[in-house]
Design a protein around this motif. Structure first.
Motif, PDB file in Angstrom:
ATOM      1  N   ILE A 195     -28.644   8.978 -99.214  1.00 32.68           N
ATOM      2  CA  ILE A 195     -30.019   8.935 -98.699  1.00 32.68           C
ATOM      3  C   ILE A 195     -29.981   8.226 -97.353  1.00 32.68           C
ATOM      4  CG2 ILE A 195     -32.349   8.001 -99.041  1.00 32.68           C
ATOM      5  CD1 ILE A 195     -31.885   8.192-102.048  1.00 32.68           C
ATOM      6  N   LEU A 196     -30.571   8.817 -96.334  1.00 36.99           N
ATOM      7  CA  LEU A 196     -30.602   8.224 -94.998  1.00 36.99           C
ATOM      8  C   LEU A 196     -32.014   7.776 -94.654  1.00 36.99           C
ATOM      9  CD1 LEU A 196     -28.336  10.700 -92.966  1.00 36.99           C
ATOM     10  CD2 LEU A 196     -27.701   8.514 -94.011  1.00 36.99           C
ATOM     11  N   LEU A 197     -32.128   6.526 -94.199  1.00 36.38           N
ATOM     12  CA  LEU A 197     -33.404   5.980 -93.760  1.00 36.38           C
ATOM     13  C   LEU A 197     -33.351   5.743 -92.255  1.00 36.38           C
ATOM     14  CD1 LEU A 197     -33.969   3.304 -96.565  1.00 36.38           C
ATOM     15  CD2 LEU A 197     -34.788   5.668 -96.515  1.00 36.38           C
ATOM     16  N   ILE A 199     -26.299  -8.385 -94.138  1.00 41.97           N
ATOM     17  CA  ILE A 199     -26.109  -7.401 -95.199  1.00 41.97           C
ATOM     18  C   ILE A 199     -25.429  -8.092 -96.375  1.00 41.97           C
ATOM     19  CG2 ILE A 199     -25.046  -5.204 -95.826  1.00 41.97           C
ATOM     20  CD1 ILE A 199     -24.943  -4.538 -92.846  1.00 41.97           C
ATOM     21  N   PRO A 200     -25.935  -7.956 -97.598  1.00 42.07           N
ATOM     22  CA  PRO A 200     -25.270  -8.550 -98.759  1.00 42.07           C
ATOM     23  C   PRO A 200     -23.813  -8.096 -98.857  1.00 42.07           C
ATOM     24  CG  PRO A 200     -27.446  -7.738 -99.367  1.00 42.07           C
ATOM     25  CD  PRO A 200     -27.187  -7.259 -97.971  1.00 42.07           C
ATOM     26  N   ILE A 201     -22.943  -9.011 -99.269  1.00 40.60           N
ATOM     27  CA  ILE A 201     -21.509  -8.717 -99.294  1.00 40.60           C
ATOM     28  C   ILE A 201     -21.191  -7.490-100.147  1.00 40.60           C
ATOM     29  CG2 ILE A 201     -19.248  -9.604 -99.992  1.00 40.60           C
ATOM     30  CD1 ILE A 201     -20.324 -10.890 -97.490  1.00 40.60           C
ATOM     31  N   HIS A 202     -21.858  -7.345-101.314  1.00 41.00           N
ATOM     32  CA  HIS A 202     -21.519  -6.226-102.204  1.00 41.00           C
ATOM     33  C   HIS A 202     -21.849  -4.877-101.573  1.00 41.00           C
ATOM     34  CE1 HIS A 202     -25.836  -6.560-103.186  1.00 41.00           C
ATOM     35  NE2 HIS A 202     -25.747  -5.321-103.654  1.00 41.00           N
ATOM     36  N   GLN A 209     -15.888   2.917 -90.179  1.00 41.07           N
ATOM     37  CA  GLN A 209     -16.911   3.862 -90.651  1.00 41.07           C
ATOM     38  C   GLN A 209     -18.296   3.453 -90.192  1.00 41.07           C
ATOM     39  OE1 GLN A 209     -15.929   3.472 -94.790  1.00 41.07           O
ATOM     40  NE2 GLN A 209     -14.781   5.403 -94.862  1.00 41.07           N
ATOM     41  N   ALA A 210     -18.589   2.139 -90.254  1.00 40.11           N
ATOM     42  CA  ALA A 210     -19.905   1.661 -89.841  1.00 40.11           C
ATOM     43  C   ALA A 210     -20.179   1.987 -88.377  1.00 40.11           C
ATOM     44  CB  ALA A 210     -20.012   0.154 -90.081  1.00 40.11           C
ATOM     45  N   TYR A 211     -19.191   1.708 -87.499  1.00 38.57           N
ATOM     46  CA  TYR A 211     -19.384   1.945 -86.064  1.00 38.57           C
ATOM     47  C   TYR A 211     -19.314   3.434 -85.715  1.00 38.57           C
ATOM     48  CZ  TYR A 211     -19.402  -2.947 -84.610  1.00 38.57           C
ATOM     49  OH  TYR A 211     -19.747  -4.256 -84.410  1.00 38.57           O
ATOM     50  N   HIS A 212     -18.451   4.168 -86.410  1.00 38.59           N
ATOM     51  CA  HIS A 212     -18.309   5.593 -86.100  1.00 38.59           C
ATOM     52  C   HIS A 212     -19.576   6.374 -86.426  1.00 38.59           C
ATOM     53  CE1 HIS A 212     -16.361   9.470 -85.533  1.00 38.59           C
ATOM     54  NE2 HIS A 212     -16.807   9.852 -86.734  1.00 38.59           N
ATOM     55  N   TYR A 213     -20.161   6.099 -87.591  1.00 37.84           N
ATOM     56  CA  TYR A 213     -21.355   6.837 -88.017  1.00 37.84           C
ATOM     57  C   TYR A 213     -22.657   6.119 -87.686  1.00 37.84           C
ATOM     58  CZ  TYR A 213     -18.113   9.718 -90.760  1.00 37.84           C
ATOM     59  OH  TYR A 213     -17.098  10.547 -91.153  1.00 37.84           O
ATOM     60  N   ASN A 214     -22.557   4.855 -87.192  1.00 39.99           N
ATOM     61  CA  ASN A 214     -23.751   4.042 -86.921  1.00 39.99           C
ATOM     62  C   ASN A 214     -24.636   3.937 -88.161  1.00 39.99           C
ATOM     63  OD1 ASN A 214     -23.510   3.324 -84.030  1.00 39.99           O
ATOM     64  ND2 ASN A 214     -23.548   5.549 -83.754  1.00 39.99           N
ATOM     65  N   ILE A 215     -24.014   3.527 -89.260  1.00 37.41           N
ATOM     66  CA  ILE A 215     -24.719   3.442 -90.544  1.00 37.41           C
ATOM     67  C   ILE A 215     -24.664   2.013 -91.085  1.00 37.41           C
ATOM     68  CG2 ILE A 215     -24.461   5.857 -91.243  1.00 37.41           C
ATOM     69  CD1 ILE A 215     -21.981   5.009 -92.858  1.00 37.41           C
ATOM     70  N   ILE A 216     -25.715   1.633 -91.811  1.00 37.26           N
ATOM     71  CA  ILE A 216     -25.823   0.330 -92.455  1.00 37.26           C
ATOM     72  C   ILE A 216     -26.156   0.546 -93.929  1.00 37.26           C
ATOM     73  CG2 ILE A 216     -27.067  -1.863 -92.510  1.00 37.26           C
ATOM     74  CD1 ILE A 216     -25.381  -1.411 -89.975  1.00 37.26           C
ATOM     75  N   PRO A 217     -25.294   0.093 -94.859  1.00 36.76           N
ATOM     76  CA  PRO A 217     -25.592   0.260 -96.288  1.00 36.76           C
ATOM     77  C   PRO A 217     -26.740  -0.655 -96.718  1.00 36.76           C
ATOM     78  CG  PRO A 217     -23.616  -1.064 -95.986  1.00 36.76           C
ATOM     79  CD  PRO A 217     -24.019  -0.604 -94.618  1.00 36.76           C
ATOM     80  N   VAL A 218     -27.721  -0.087 -97.403  1.00 41.95           N
ATOM     81  CA  VAL A 218     -28.883  -0.892 -97.817  1.00 41.95           C
ATOM     82  C   VAL A 218     -29.165  -0.822 -99.315  1.00 41.95           C
ATOM     83  CG1 VAL A 218     -30.014  -0.817 -95.566  1.00 41.95           C
ATOM     84  CG2 VAL A 218     -30.480   0.987 -97.231  1.00 41.95           C
ATOM     85  N   GLY A 219     -28.484   0.081-100.026  1.00 38.78           N
ATOM     86  CA  GLY A 219     -28.754   0.157-101.455  1.00 38.78           C
ATOM     87  C   GLY A 219     -27.778   1.051-102.196  1.00 38.78           C
ATOM     88  N   VAL A 220     -27.546   0.721-103.482  1.00 39.04           N
ATOM     89  CA  VAL A 220     -26.686   1.516-104.352  1.00 39.04           C
ATOM     90  C   VAL A 220     -27.346   1.602-105.715  1.00 39.04           C
ATOM     91  CG1 VAL A 220     -24.475   1.663-105.534  1.00 39.04           C
ATOM     92  CG2 VAL A 220     -24.547   0.853-103.188  1.00 39.04           C
ATOM     93  N   GLN A 221     -27.543   2.814-106.193  1.00 37.55           N
ATOM     94  CA  GLN A 221     -28.044   3.048-107.552  1.00 37.55           C
ATOM     95  C   GLN A 221     -27.187   4.127-108.179  1.00 37.55           C
ATOM     96  OE1 GLN A 221     -32.316   3.825-107.415  1.00 37.55           O
ATOM     97  NE2 GLN A 221     -32.650   1.829-108.340  1.00 37.55           N
ATOM     98  N   TRP A 269     -26.048   6.391-102.773  1.00 33.89           N
ATOM     99  CA  TRP A 269     -25.904   5.349-101.752  1.00 33.89           C
ATOM    100  C   TRP A 269     -26.934   5.578-100.656  1.00 33.89           C
ATOM    101  CZ3 TRP A 269     -20.000   4.361-100.546  1.00 33.89           C
ATOM    102  CH2 TRP A 269     -19.361   3.966-101.737  1.00 33.89           C
ATOM    103  N   THR A 270     -27.585   4.483-100.232  1.00 33.01           N
ATOM    104  CA  THR A 270     -28.617   4.585 -99.196  1.00 33.01           C
ATOM    105  C   THR A 270     -28.166   3.844 -97.938  1.00 33.01           C
ATOM    106  OG1 THR A 270     -30.322   4.638-100.912  1.00 33.01           O
ATOM    107  CG2 THR A 270     -31.035   4.156 -98.653  1.00 33.01           C
ATOM    108  N   PHE A 271     -28.315   4.515 -96.796  1.00 32.38           N
ATOM    109  CA  PHE A 271     -27.934   3.931 -95.508  1.00 32.38           C
ATOM    110  C   PHE A 271     -29.095   3.981 -94.528  1.00 32.38           C
ATOM    111  CE2 PHE A 271     -23.928   5.613 -97.202  1.00 32.38           C
ATOM    112  CZ  PHE A 271     -23.080   4.525 -97.045  1.00 32.38           C
ATOM    113  N   LYS A 272     -29.118   3.012 -93.601  1.00 33.65           N
ATOM    114  CA  LYS A 272     -29.999   3.078 -92.443  1.00 33.65           C
ATOM    115  C   LYS A 272     -29.196   3.620 -91.259  1.00 33.65           C
ATOM    116  CE  LYS A 272     -33.199  -0.777 -93.333  1.00 33.65           C
ATOM    117  NZ  LYS A 272     -33.667  -2.091 -92.830  1.00 33.65           N
ATOM    118  N   THR A 273     -29.851   4.413 -90.411  1.00 24.21           N
ATOM    119  CA  THR A 273     -29.219   4.926 -89.205  1.00 24.21           C
ATOM    120  C   THR A 273     -30.298   5.342 -88.218  1.00 24.21           C
ATOM    121  OG1 THR A 273     -27.692   6.564 -88.285  1.00 24.21           O
ATOM    122  CG2 THR A 273     -29.077   7.275 -90.124  1.00 24.21           C
ATOM    123  N   TYR A 274     -29.938   5.424 -86.937  1.00 21.20           N
ATOM    124  CA  TYR A 274     -30.907   5.922 -85.953  1.00 21.20           C
ATOM    125  C   TYR A 274     -30.689   7.411 -85.695  1.00 21.20           C
ATOM    126  CZ  TYR A 274     -27.061   5.256 -82.559  1.00 21.20           C
ATOM    127  OH  TYR A 274     -25.866   5.299 -81.894  1.00 21.20           O
TER     128      TYR A 274
END
Length: 469
Positions: A60-62, A8-11, A20-32, A36-41
Motif C-alpha cells: 500500500i502506498l501513501l 521510524i520505529p526500529i521494527h 532500497q529506501a533511497y532508490h525507491y524513495n520509500i518510508i515504511p509506516v506499517g505492517v499487517q 506492507w505500507t509505505f510513504k512516498t512522493y
C-alpha cells in the motif's frame, strides 16, 4: 536535532535496506500480516508493482511530500560509501551485511544486546550509540554463536567473558574486528570493534593540533630517547595519534617495535606484536624482550601498572624513544599518576619528553549550524564565560548530517613539554602549574574547547564536560 515526527520505529526501519529506501524513495509506516505500507512522493502503479515483486508482499502506498520523504530518509537511513559498496559481494547472511554496512558508514563499534523482552543491535557513529536493528529472541543465540565461531571463541562457554578476532575479506578492502563477549542477566552481550588496516590516511597535521602544538609535539618525538605519553579516556583517539606518530618516524634507518592490544592498523616497516596475556605475553614482559631486539623506537599500547611503567622508564634511560598511552584526565595529571605508581620523581623528570592529553569532539555541520547569543544557562555552574565570547553556534540538523547537527570529529590537545623549569616542579612534587602553563602559553583542554566554540567548530553542549571546574 531530529524531530520526533521523523523517527521510524526500529521494527519498521529494518524491513528495508538503506539502498532500497533511497532508490525507491520509500518510508515504511506499517505492517499487517503480508501487507506492507509505505510513504512516498511518487505514488504510481508501476512503483507498487515493482515493490510487490521485490518484497513478495501486498503493498500500500501513501502520498507524502518530497521534502518530508527526504527528511525521513536522512534522519533514519545512512547512505553507504558507494565506491566501496558496489564492490562488496553481499550474501544473504545478516551478519555479513551488518558488518559491511557498519564499516562503510563509519561505525567504530557494534553492540549486540539481549534483555528480558527484546534483543537489539546498536552502532556507534561519531562517538554516539544509535539503535539500528531489533532481533527476534529465538534468533539472538544463533547470531551470537555465529559470531563466536567467526571470532574463534568457545560456543559452549557462556559463563565467562571471551575475546577473539574476525578478519573480513572483500574486494574493496580487508579489515579486522575485535570480538568481546560478556555474560549478562539474560544472555551474552557481544561488542565488535571495527579495526581498519589502512593507515595511509592518518597524518599528524590532520588530527586537530594547532600549529604551535604540532611544532612542540614534533620536537619531542624527534629526540633520540625519552618517553612520550598520551592520556585520555577510552575512545579519545589516543591510538590514532600514536599511529600517526609512528608513521612519521617510520623509515628504513629506524627499528620500530610495538606491543598492542589490539593491533588496530598495520604499518609496513613496523614490527607489531599482539598482546596475549593468557600465555604471559603482556606489556612488561614483551618490553623486556624488546630491549634485546636493538630497537630505536618502542610503542607500548598502554601503561596499565607500575611494572610496565618501570620497564618503559628503563627503556628510555637506555637510549630508546618510548611512546605510550595512559588513562588520566589531563596532561599534568599524568605526572601524578606516575608518582602514584611509585616512579621516583627524578626519573620522571629525566625521561619524560612531553605529556599530552586529548579528547575527540564532534564538529558542527557547516551546512545547518545556527548562531545564537551565549547564555549563562548553557554553561556549567560557576563557569566564568570569557568576556569576548558573545555568541555560539548550535546543532540544528539537515540532510547532509543525517539530522544530527554534527559532521565528523576532531581531536583537541593539551601538550606540556618537559623543560628545565618544569623539571624542578616535578622533582619537588609541586603539582600546581596553572601559572606556569599561562606564562608559557600552553593551552589547556578547556581553553582549546572555548576556542572551538569561539570559531564555530563545535557547540557548548558538545564540550560541556571539559568546562566543568
Amino acid at each position: 536535532m531530529v524531530k520526533e515526527d521523523f523517527k521510524i520505529p526500529i521494527h519498521l526501519k529494518q524491513l528495508i535496506s538503506s539502498e532500497q529506501a533511497y532508490h525507491y524513495n520509500i518510508i515504511p509506516v506499517g505492517v499487517q500480516g503480508d501487507v506492507w505500507t509505505f510513504k512516498t512522493y511518487n505514488v504510481s502503479p508501476t512503483l507498487k508493482q515493482e515493490l510487490q515483486i521485490v518484497f513478495g508482499k501486498e503493498i500500500i502506498l501513501l502520498s507524502e511530500t518530497e521534502s518530508n520523504i527526504k527528511q525521513y530518509l536522512a534522519s533514519n537511513f545512512r547512505k553507504r560509501d558507494q565506491t566501496h559498496a558496489e564492490h562488496f559481494n553481499y550474501s544473504s547472511d545478516f551478519l555479513e551485511k551488518l558488518l559491511a554496512t557498519a564499516k562503510h558508514i563509519g561505525s567504530s563499534d557494534i553492540h549486540f544486546e539481549i534483555y528480558e523482552e527484546r534483543c537489539r543491535v546498536r552502532l556507534r557513529l561519531d562517538g554516539k550509540l544509535k539503535e539500528y536493528f531489533i532481533i527476534e529472541s529465538d534468533q539472538y543465540p544463533v547470531i551470537i554463536n555465529k559470531l563466536k565461531i567467526k571470532g574463534g571463541l568457545d560456543i559452549s562457554e557462556k559463563r565467562l567473558p571471551q575475546d577473539g578476532r574476525i578478519t573480513i575479506h572483500s574486494d574493496a578492502e580487508d579489515f579486522d574486528i575485535r570480538v568481546s563477549s560478556l555474560p549478562t542477566l539474560h544472555g551474552e552481550k557481544m561488542v565488535l570493534r571495527i579495526l581498519s588496516k589502512d593507515a595511509d590516511h592518518i597524518q599528524l597535521e590532520d588530527l586537530g593540533f594547532t600549529n604551535s602544538e604540532l611544532n612542540t609535539y614534533k620536537e619531542a618525538i624527534k629526540k633520540p630517547n625519552g618517553i612520550v605519553l598520551i592520556s585520555g579516556p577510552t575512545g579519545s583517539g589516543k591510538t590514532t595519534t600514536l599511529y600517526a606518530t609512528l608513521k612519521l618516524l617510520n623509515d628504513e634507518r629506524t627499528n620500530i617495535l610495538t606491543i598492542e592490544d589490539p593491533i588496530e592498523y598495520t604499518l609496513e616497516g613496523v614490527n607489531q606484536v599482539q598482546l596475549k596475556e593468557n600465555i604471559g605475553l603482556d606489556f612488561s614482559s614483551t618490553l623486556r624482550t624488546f630491549l634485546r631486539q636493538d630497537p630505536d623506537v618502542i610503542m607500548v599500547g598502554e601503561i596499565r601498572d607500575a611494572k610496565t611503567a618501570n620497564m618503559a622508564i628503563r627503556a628510555a634511560l637506555t637510549g630508546h624513544l618510548v611512546l605510550s598511552t595512559i588513562h588520566t584526565n589531563s596532561a599534568w595529571a599524568t605526572i601524578s599518576r606516575l608518582i602514584d605508581m611509585d616512579i621516583p620523581t627524578f626519573l620522571i623528570a629525566n625521561t619524560l619528553n612531553v605529556s599530552v592529553a586529548q579528547r575527540l569532539v564532534r564538529q558542527l555541520c557547516s551546512n545547518c549550524k545556527t548562531e545564537k547569543l551565549i547564555q549563562q544557562s548553557d554553561f556549567p555552574d560557576q563557569f566564568e564565560i570569557p568576556q569576548n565570547l558573545k555568541t555560539q553556534f548550535v546543532a540544528v540538523g539537515c540532510d547532509e548530517c543525517y539530522y544530527t547537527g554534527y559532521n565528523g570529529r576532531k581531536a583537541i590537545y593539551e601538550i606540556i613539554p618537559i623543560k628545565k623549569a618544569l623539571i624542578e616542579h616535578i622533582r619537588n612534587n609541586r603539582l600546581e602549574i596553572d601559572d606556569y602553563m599561562h606564562a608559557e602559553g600552553i593551552n589547556s583542554l578547556k581553553t582549546n574547547a572555548i576556542n572551538l566554540i569561539r570559531n564555530g567548530t563545535t557547540s557548548v553542549a558538545e564540550v560541556y564536560s571539559l568546562l566543568i571546574e
